[in-house]
Design an enzyme around this catalytic site. Structure first.
Site, short mmCIF file in Angstrom:
data_model
loop_
_atom_site.label_atom_id
_atom_site.label_comp_id
_atom_site.label_asym_id
_atom_site.label_seq_id
_atom_site.Cartn_x
_atom_site.Cartn_y
_atom_site.Cartn_z
CB CYS A 163 -12.62 30.34 -50.92
SG CYS A 163 -12.86 31.67 -52.12
CD GLU A 179 -7.35 31.95 -47.39
OE1 GLU A 179 -7.56 32.55 -46.30
OE2 GLU A 179 -8.21 31.29 -47.98
#
Length: 220
Positions: free
Chosen positions: A2, A102
């Site tokens: 992340c 992402e």
């Protein structure tokens, strides 16, 4: 992993959601990135939302320039690594957010996606924090890292990891609770239910942290 996320909810909304007050002002962030100071709730002060630098600097680090500053920590290996195991025992935190980004690898290149809850409500990543003391200046620098886990069914086609999003207020309070066992803390670190989330592709404008406005949220 992340490496980018958002904190868009207004200050009063976050304070009510997490039953905590901001210690310092923080503007909405459309493209939160490593090294920035971002809102975090510490287990030692659960009633406050503080600004910590993203990128963990453990307290035992001697050479700050050479030290790695991990933005993520793998849930599966936390108990195995002495530095992370100690933080899991005594320095846990909530990282408020309302979506994360992402990048999906495709034949045409990396395609960024925004991932959020279906109801678009704020949530909290599970994190670890620590304080590093600059002995030359006496400055104490608090930092944090976000814990990651295996992807759920929504995330698997996009990336092989996802951040740990604690499911519900009970889980968030348990994560902050020092009386909860190490095993029970570890048990909270699982993928969020895929059916409560959604994802969509966004433009490559999000690739640069310098782009921090509503345009990075727009669908590709």
């Amino acid at each position: 992993m992340c490496g980018r996320y958002t904190t868009l909810a207004p200050k009063p909304v976050l304070e009510k959601r997490f039953d905590a007050s901001f210690k310092a002002d923080a503007d909405p962030n459309y493209n939160a990135a490593p090294s920035q100071r971002l809102p975090v709730i510490l287990n030692t002060e659960p009633g406050q939302i503080q600004l910590l630098q993203w990128g963990l600097i453990p307290g035992w680090v001697k050479d700050l320039k050479a030290a790695p500053k991990p933005i993520n920590a793998r849930a599966e290996t936390l108990p195995e690594k002495p530095s992370f195991r100690q933080l899991l025992q005594r320095r846990r935190c909530l990282v408020p957010a309302d979506s994360f980004y992402e990048w999906q690898v495709t034949a045409q290149g990396k395609v960024p996606h925004r991932i959020l809850l279906r109801n678009e409500e704020p949530f909290a990543f599970a994190g670890l924090w620590d304080e590093w003391l600059d002995k030359a200046t006496g400055e104490v620098r608090p930092t944090f890292t976000i814990i990651t886990t295996d992807p759920n069914e929504l995330m698997a086609p996009i990336h092989n990891r996802m951040p740990v999003m604690l499911q519900g207020r009970e889980a968030e309070l348990a994560w902050l609770d020092d009386t909860v066992s190490l095993a029970d803390h570890q048990a909270l670190l699982h993928p969020y239910p895929a059916d409560l989330m959604r994802a969509y592709a966004v433009t490559t404008r999000v690739n640069s942290p310098a782009h921090n406005d509503a345009s990075v949220l727009e669908a590709a």
